[in-house]
Design an enzyme around this catalytic site. Structure first.
Site, PDB file in Angstrom:
ATOM      1  N   ILE A 136      97.976  65.794  15.967  1.00  0.00           N
ATOM      2  CA  ILE A 136      98.200  65.272  14.617  1.00  0.00           C
ATOM      3  C   ILE A 136      99.548  65.808  14.151  1.00  0.00           C
ATOM      4  O   ILE A 136     100.017  66.842  14.626  1.00  0.00           O
ATOM      5  CB  ILE A 136      97.067  65.621  13.623  1.00  0.00           C
ATOM      6  N   ASP A 137     100.186  65.098  13.242  1.00  0.00           N
ATOM      7  CA  ASP A 137     101.536  65.457  12.816  1.00  0.00           C
ATOM      8  C   ASP A 137     101.577  66.815  12.135  1.00  0.00           C
ATOM      9  O   ASP A 137     100.565  67.295  11.604  1.00  0.00           O
ATOM     10  CB  ASP A 137     102.085  64.393  11.859  1.00  0.00           C
ATOM     11  N   LYS A 138     102.770  67.394  12.099  1.00  0.00           N
ATOM     12  CA  LYS A 138     102.979  68.712  11.497  1.00  0.00           C
ATOM     13  C   LYS A 138     102.367  68.815  10.099  1.00  0.00           C
ATOM     14  O   LYS A 138     101.648  69.773   9.797  1.00  0.00           O
ATOM     15  CB  LYS A 138     104.478  69.015  11.442  1.00  0.00           C
TER      16      LYS A 138
END
EC number: 5.4.99.-
Length: 302
Positions: A136-138
């Site tokens: 999942i994105d930062k």
């Protein structure tokens, strides 16, 4: 060994050196190019330049020297992580906003992988992404499943490929909806205008997102989203595509948006078949405090 090659600028108008190189070097960001210029790896007509914004003219020869990167390897770091579930095969963690999943250029340490390697042993030959089967994105928070051995990794990756697992998200998005639910089927690939972005493109990879409207507020809505596929930035791009970008998204959303710590997107529910016991495992986690407080503020304005 350094990589070196030469370019010749043939446009009639002057151009900034960094802007020109940004159009020529597909695998580098503008900040990486500017770093090369400042460190004197870029020559114009055989001479190094000190400023990234120097103007080049037709006929200028630009020599690009790209130094060999030091190999990235994930090492254990004593970073606290929230463990939701753990056994000898799998680990389920709640990743906070602001944490990158695994080491990469620009993020060599302080990642979730560094924290996991300190927490437990991962038997995986991948030295950069040990145990990682999905990301999942930062600035997206929420649940991730980690494989602690090859048996678990092969099983979890197979489930992802066959779409037999469950991944549900919560998101606050811009605008209101007439429909209660919907399905977005739009192929995704790298943007032809900005290499840092993904976009809906004709020749992109198959991507499907399902959404359900949970609540509506003034100018915003709370959605539950279910991933059928798992492409890079899928939810963020699909929501922008239908005119409802995720609130707080610095890459795909408007500047006038909800204040937070990045996009209001949270991986709330995760389900999968246990690699060894074949038991169905399902976990849910509440969104971070800033997400919950923002929802309270939106509800109070109703």
């Amino acid at each position: 060994m350094n990589k070196s090659f030469e370019l010749e600028y043939n446009e009639p108008k002057k151009s900034r050196l960094d802007a020109y190189l940004n159009t020529e070097l597909d695998d580098m960001t503008r900040s990486q190019i500017q770093k090369l210029i400042k460190e004197k790896y870029i020559l114009v007509n055989g001479e190094s330049v000190a400023k990234t914004g120097i103007k080049i003219v037709s006929g200028d020869k630009i020599t690009v020297n790209i130094p060999e990167e030091e190999p990235i390897k994930a090492v254990p770091e004593d970073i606290p992580i929230e463990v939701v579930y753990e056994d000898k095969d799998v680990l389920v963690v709640n990743k906070p906003q602001g944490m990158v999943v695994h080491p990469a250029a620009g993020h060599p340490d302080k990642t979730l992988v560094n924290a996991i390697l300190y927490h437990c042993q991962i038997n995986d030959d991948d030295v950069i992404r040990p145990g990682i089967v999905h990301r999942i994105d930062k600035d997206t928070s929420g649940l991730l499943m980690i494989a602690k051995n090859n048996l678990a990794k092969q099983s979890l990756m197979k489930q992802l490929k066959e779409k037999s697992n469950l991944r549900e998200y919560l998101a606050i998005v811009h605008g209101n909806f007439k429909e209660k639910n919907g399905r977005i089927n739009a192929p995704l690939g790298r943007s032809k205008f900005d290499r840092k972005k993904q976009a809906v493109v004709e020749d992109g990879r198959h991507a499907v997102t399902h959404f359900e409207v949970l609540e509506q507020f003034e100018n915003y809505s709370l959605l539950k989203l279910k991933l059928e596929t798992g492409r890079t930035h899928q939810i963020r791009v699909h929501m922008q595509y239908i005119g409802h970008p995720v609130a707080g998204d610095p890459l795909y959303g408007p500047k006038n948006t909800l204040k937070g710590q990045g996009q209001f997107l949270h991986a709330e529910t995760l389900g999968f078949e246990h690699p060894r016991t074949h038991e169905w495992m399902q976990f849910s986690i509440e969104p971070p405090k800033i997400f919950q407080e923002t929802l309270k503020q939106l509800r109070s304005k109703q």
